[in-house]
Motif scaffolding. Structure first.
Motif, PDB file in Angstrom:
ATOM      1  N   TRP A  71      -2.027   6.439 -12.795  1.00  0.00           N
ATOM      2  CA  TRP A  71      -1.005   5.769 -12.002  1.00  0.00           C
ATOM      3  C   TRP A  71      -1.661   4.397 -11.266  1.00  0.00           C
ATOM      4  O   TRP A  71      -1.060   3.314 -11.114  1.00  0.00           O
ATOM      5  N   THR A  72      -2.862   4.728 -10.473  1.00  0.00           N
ATOM      6  CA  THR A  72      -3.470   3.836  -9.628  1.00  0.00           C
ATOM      7  C   THR A  72      -3.760   2.595 -10.869  1.00  0.00           C
ATOM      8  O   THR A  72      -3.717   1.268 -10.279  1.00  0.00           O
ATOM      9  N   SER A  73      -4.403   2.914 -11.798  1.00  0.00           N
ATOM     10  CA  SER A  73      -4.900   1.837 -12.661  1.00  0.00           C
ATOM     11  C   SER A  73      -3.722   0.834 -13.051  1.00  0.00           C
ATOM     12  O   SER A  73      -3.617  -0.297 -13.079  1.00  0.00           O
ATOM     13  N   VAL A  74      -2.509   1.495 -13.509  1.00  0.00           N
ATOM     14  CA  VAL A  74      -1.477   1.028 -13.955  1.00  0.00           C
ATOM     15  C   VAL A  74      -0.917   0.022 -12.908  1.00  0.00           C
ATOM     16  O   VAL A  74      -0.375  -1.101 -13.273  1.00  0.00           O
ATOM     17  N   GLN A  75      -0.754   0.481 -11.696  1.00  0.00           N
ATOM     18  CA  GLN A  75      -0.237  -0.127 -10.737  1.00  0.00           C
ATOM     19  C   GLN A  75      -0.992  -1.303 -10.102  1.00  0.00           C
ATOM     20  O   GLN A  75      -0.548  -2.362 -10.074  1.00  0.00           O
ATOM     21  N   GLY A 114      -3.779  -8.147  10.609  1.00  0.00           N
ATOM     22  CA  GLY A 114      -3.239  -8.566   9.579  1.00  0.00           C
ATOM     23  C   GLY A 114      -2.070  -7.518   9.110  1.00  0.00           C
ATOM     24  O   GLY A 114      -1.040  -8.026   8.501  1.00  0.00           O
ATOM     25  N   THR A 115      -2.177  -6.382   9.444  1.00  0.00           N
ATOM     26  CA  THR A 115      -0.999  -5.454   9.287  1.00  0.00           C
ATOM     27  C   THR A 115       0.398  -5.717   9.951  1.00  0.00           C
ATOM     28  O   THR A 115       1.264  -5.871   9.635  1.00  0.00           O
ATOM     29  N   ARG A 116      -0.015  -6.117  11.265  1.00  0.00           N
ATOM     30  CA  ARG A 116       1.244  -6.691  11.898  1.00  0.00           C
ATOM     31  C   ARG A 116       1.752  -8.051  11.451  1.00  0.00           C
ATOM     32  O   ARG A 116       2.928  -8.254  11.414  1.00  0.00           O
ATOM     33  N   ILE A 117       0.919  -8.931  10.887  1.00  0.00           N
ATOM     34  CA  ILE A 117       1.570 -10.037  10.042  1.00  0.00           C
ATOM     35  C   ILE A 117       2.504  -9.790   8.989  1.00  0.00           C
ATOM     36  O   ILE A 117       3.338 -10.199   8.886  1.00  0.00           O
ATOM     37  N   VAL A 118       1.727  -8.738   8.323  1.00  0.00           N
ATOM     38  CA  VAL A 118       2.414  -8.553   6.806  1.00  0.00           C
ATOM     39  C   VAL A 118       3.811  -7.761   7.370  1.00  0.00           C
ATOM     40  O   VAL A 118       4.734  -7.857   6.486  1.00  0.00           O
ATOM     41  N   ARG A 119       3.722  -7.008   8.366  1.00  0.00           N
ATOM     42  CA  ARG A 119       5.072  -6.171   8.908  1.00  0.00           C
ATOM     43  C   ARG A 119       6.223  -7.111   9.375  1.00  0.00           C
ATOM     44  O   ARG A 119       7.091  -6.965   8.805  1.00  0.00           O
ATOM     45  N   ASP A 120       5.679  -8.260   9.847  1.00  0.00           N
ATOM     46  CA  ASP A 120       6.531  -9.300  10.283  1.00  0.00           C
ATOM     47  C   ASP A 120       7.390 -10.106   9.139  1.00  0.00           C
ATOM     48  O   ASP A 120       8.226 -10.262   9.077  1.00  0.00           O
ATOM     49  N   PRO A 165     -12.127  -2.174  -0.256  1.00  0.00           N
ATOM     50  CA  PRO A 165     -11.379  -1.420  -1.492  1.00  0.00           C
ATOM     51  C   PRO A 165     -10.754  -0.152  -0.963  1.00  0.00           C
ATOM     52  O   PRO A 165      -9.720   0.452  -1.513  1.00  0.00           O
ATOM     53  N   SER A 166     -10.937   0.533   0.435  1.00  0.00           N
ATOM     54  CA  SER A 166     -10.448   1.506   1.026  1.00  0.00           C
ATOM     55  C   SER A 166      -8.814   1.597   1.375  1.00  0.00           C
ATOM     56  O   SER A 166      -8.168   2.287   1.573  1.00  0.00           O
ATOM     57  N   VAL A 167      -8.630   0.070   1.531  1.00  0.00           N
ATOM     58  CA  VAL A 167      -7.118  -0.246   1.977  1.00  0.00           C
ATOM     59  C   VAL A 167      -6.193  -0.487   0.657  1.00  0.00           C
ATOM     60  O   VAL A 167      -5.086  -0.437   0.760  1.00  0.00           O
ATOM     61  N   GLU A 168      -7.080  -0.435  -0.462  1.00  0.00           N
ATOM     62  CA  GLU A 168      -6.050  -0.714  -1.585  1.00  0.00           C
ATOM     63  C   GLU A 168      -5.094   0.510  -1.825  1.00  0.00           C
ATOM     64  O   GLU A 168      -3.938   0.264  -2.394  1.00  0.00           O
ATOM     65  N   GLU A 169      -5.420   1.774  -1.754  1.00  0.00           N
ATOM     66  CA  GLU A 169      -4.422   2.702  -1.919  1.00  0.00           C
ATOM     67  C   GLU A 169      -3.199   2.657  -1.221  1.00  0.00           C
ATOM     68  O   GLU A 169      -2.079   2.765  -1.616  1.00  0.00           O
ATOM     69  N   SER A 170      -3.277   2.355   0.120  1.00  0.00           N
ATOM     70  CA  SER A 170      -1.923   2.191   1.105  1.00  0.00           C
ATOM     71  C   SER A 170      -1.454   0.922   0.868  1.00  0.00           C
ATOM     72  O   SER A 170      -0.192   1.183   0.537  1.00  0.00           O
ATOM     73  N   LEU A 171      -1.969   0.033   0.226  1.00  0.00           N
ATOM     74  CA  LEU A 171      -1.196  -1.259  -0.360  1.00  0.00           C
ATOM     75  C   LEU A 171      -0.564  -0.839  -1.611  1.00  0.00           C
ATOM     76  O   LEU A 171       0.769  -1.466  -1.716  1.00  0.00           O
ATOM     77  N   LEU A 172      -1.025  -0.024  -2.566  1.00  0.00           N
ATOM     78  CA  LEU A 172      -0.256   0.094  -3.572  1.00  0.00           C
ATOM     79  C   LEU A 172       0.986   1.231  -3.437  1.00  0.00           C
ATOM     80  O   LEU A 172       1.755   0.788  -4.034  1.00  0.00           O
ATOM     81  N   HIS A 173       0.507   2.176  -2.755  1.00  0.00           N
ATOM     82  CA  HIS A 173       1.704   2.997  -2.299  1.00  0.00           C
ATOM     83  C   HIS A 173       2.955   2.315  -1.858  1.00  0.00           C
ATOM     84  O   HIS A 173       3.955   2.759  -1.868  1.00  0.00           O
ATOM     85  N   SER A 174       2.624   1.200  -0.951  1.00  0.00           N
ATOM     86  CA  SER A 174       3.520   0.519  -0.154  1.00  0.00           C
ATOM     87  C   SER A 174       4.257  -0.594  -1.002  1.00  0.00           C
ATOM     88  O   SER A 174       5.191  -1.430  -0.617  1.00  0.00           O
ATOM     89  N   LEU A 175       3.656  -0.758  -2.257  1.00  0.00           N
ATOM     90  CA  LEU A 175       4.049  -1.722  -3.298  1.00  0.00           C
ATOM     91  C   LEU A 175       3.753  -3.167  -2.563  1.00  0.00           C
ATOM     92  O   LEU A 175       4.606  -4.097  -2.916  1.00  0.00           O
TER      93      LEU A 175
END
Length: 361
Positions: A118-122, A146-152, A167-177
């Motif tokens: 799933w991660t690879s496909v996403q 950066g997270t606050r900028i993105v949220r805004d 790379p550790s932030v990639e999973e959360s970015l993928l799950h939040s699309l």
């Protein structure tokens, strides 16, 4: 629209660093690891087939068959008597075949049974979507700021992409699309992949001022008309960032200090600012800007003649002239001229509709 600035050159990263970055990125993808192990296995079969053909003078079909049963270690025995050289070659082929086969099998299990597929496909979908970006914002750095900028940006329905080297932030970015690219924002190829040349604006919110300067230099070189906002962790870095090409420079510590003092001295004003500059998804009040071009219906109108208060429940807080001067709380009979910008406050939806209808392209 930010003014055009002279193009600045900076040294390109060493080629070895660029190749190393690509190799590491490829090996971090389990699907790519499986593809690589499968390619090595196929190469081993090809080498074995050619080896048996040259060493033992076997026909191509017999050589291929002998290679497959040797690599697979099925124990069918020799189809033709082997010479001493052939047996040494077979022993080496068995050792390599067992190792490569186990590597390919483990990668296959990881891809098929875990979250890896799933991660690879996403990740592939995300990379494909980057090529279609246009008129978007680029957020460099996905830390606390950066997270606050993105949220805004997300709350206001803007199109954006995140660039971060961790790379550790990639999973959360993928799950939040969340559209993103894992890479170093100071490198030319990374900013090219997020289409800085077609972006509307970029914010450099990296932890290092040196990296912010490099990012601003690179982005300005790629897109001279880009609106660039940069974070300065130290006051001494503000002038460097402006010389590098930043249109606006923000020092979070300064702003935080002012807000703390405001909360202490004028708590009601602080609460109003919290209401206006909220970062939640439910925004009730917002401040917007509308630049007036020649063909705007507001050009030549008075502040009262715009009738924004009655029609949209929106108030004109200030008018900024073409050279940057502000007229605060403008008189009702003040005439609005092309090139000026209205700063307005009101219900968030009304602000967004006005910006969509009359905002600058």
């Amino acid at each position: 629209m930010p003014s055009r600035r002279p193009r600045r050159r900076r040294p390109h990263p060493p080629q070895s660093r660029t190749w190393g970055h690509h190799v590491r990125a490829a090996l971090e993808d389990p699907l790519r690891q499986f593809q690589l192990s499968l390619a090595v296995l196929i190469l081993l079969v090809a080498v074995g087939t050619v080896g048996y053909h040259l060493i033992e003078r076997m026909g191509w079909i017999n050589a291929l068959y002998m290679t497959v049963i040797t690599v697979a270690t099925v124990g069918f025995g020799e189809i033709e008597p082997l010479t001493a050289t052939g047996r040494m070659f077979t022993m080496g082929l068995i050792v390599l075949g067992v190792g490569v086969g186990a590597w390919a099998a483990s990668n296959l299990v990881e891809v098929a049974l875990g979250q890896t597929l799933w991660t690879s496909v996403q990740r592939r979908k995300m990379k494909d979507s980057l090529s279609h970006l246009r008129d978007h914002y680029v957020v460099c750095g996905y830390g606390q700021l950066g997270t606050r900028i993105v949220r805004d940006l997300a709350a206001r329905g803007e199109t954006f992409v995140v660039v971060d080297h961790d790379p550790s932030v990639e999973e959360s970015l993928l799950h939040s699309l969340t559209p993103h690219l894992i890479g170093d924002a100071t490198q030319d190829d990374v900013l090219k992949r997020v289409r800085v040349d077609r972006a509307r604006g970029l914010v450099s919110a990296l932890d290092s001022d040196a990296n912010n300067v490099l990012t601003v230099l690179t982005a300005r070189e790629m897109n001279p008309r880009l609106l660039i906002v940069a974070r300065a962790n130290a006051e001494t870095s503000q002038s460097k960032l402006r010389r590098a090409g930043a249109d606006r420079v923000v020092t979070p510590d300064d702003i935080g200090g002012h807000r703390l003092a405001l909360a202490l001295l004028r708590p009601a004003v602080h609460d109003l600012f919290n209401e206006i500059f909220s970062f939640g998804v439910d925004i009730s009040v917002d401040v917007g800007q509308i630049t007036i071009p020649e063909n705007s219906p507001f050009a030549g109108q008075t502040v009262a003649g715009c009738d924004l208060r009655r029609m949209r429940n929106v108030t004109i807080l200030a008018v900024r002239g073409p050279t940057g001067e502000f007229a605060l709380n403008p008189d009702a009979q003040r005439v609005l001229r092309p090139g000026e910008t209205m700063i307005v406050i009101g219900p968030a939806e009304a602000i967004y509709e006005l910006e969509a209808m009359y905002g600058e392209e």
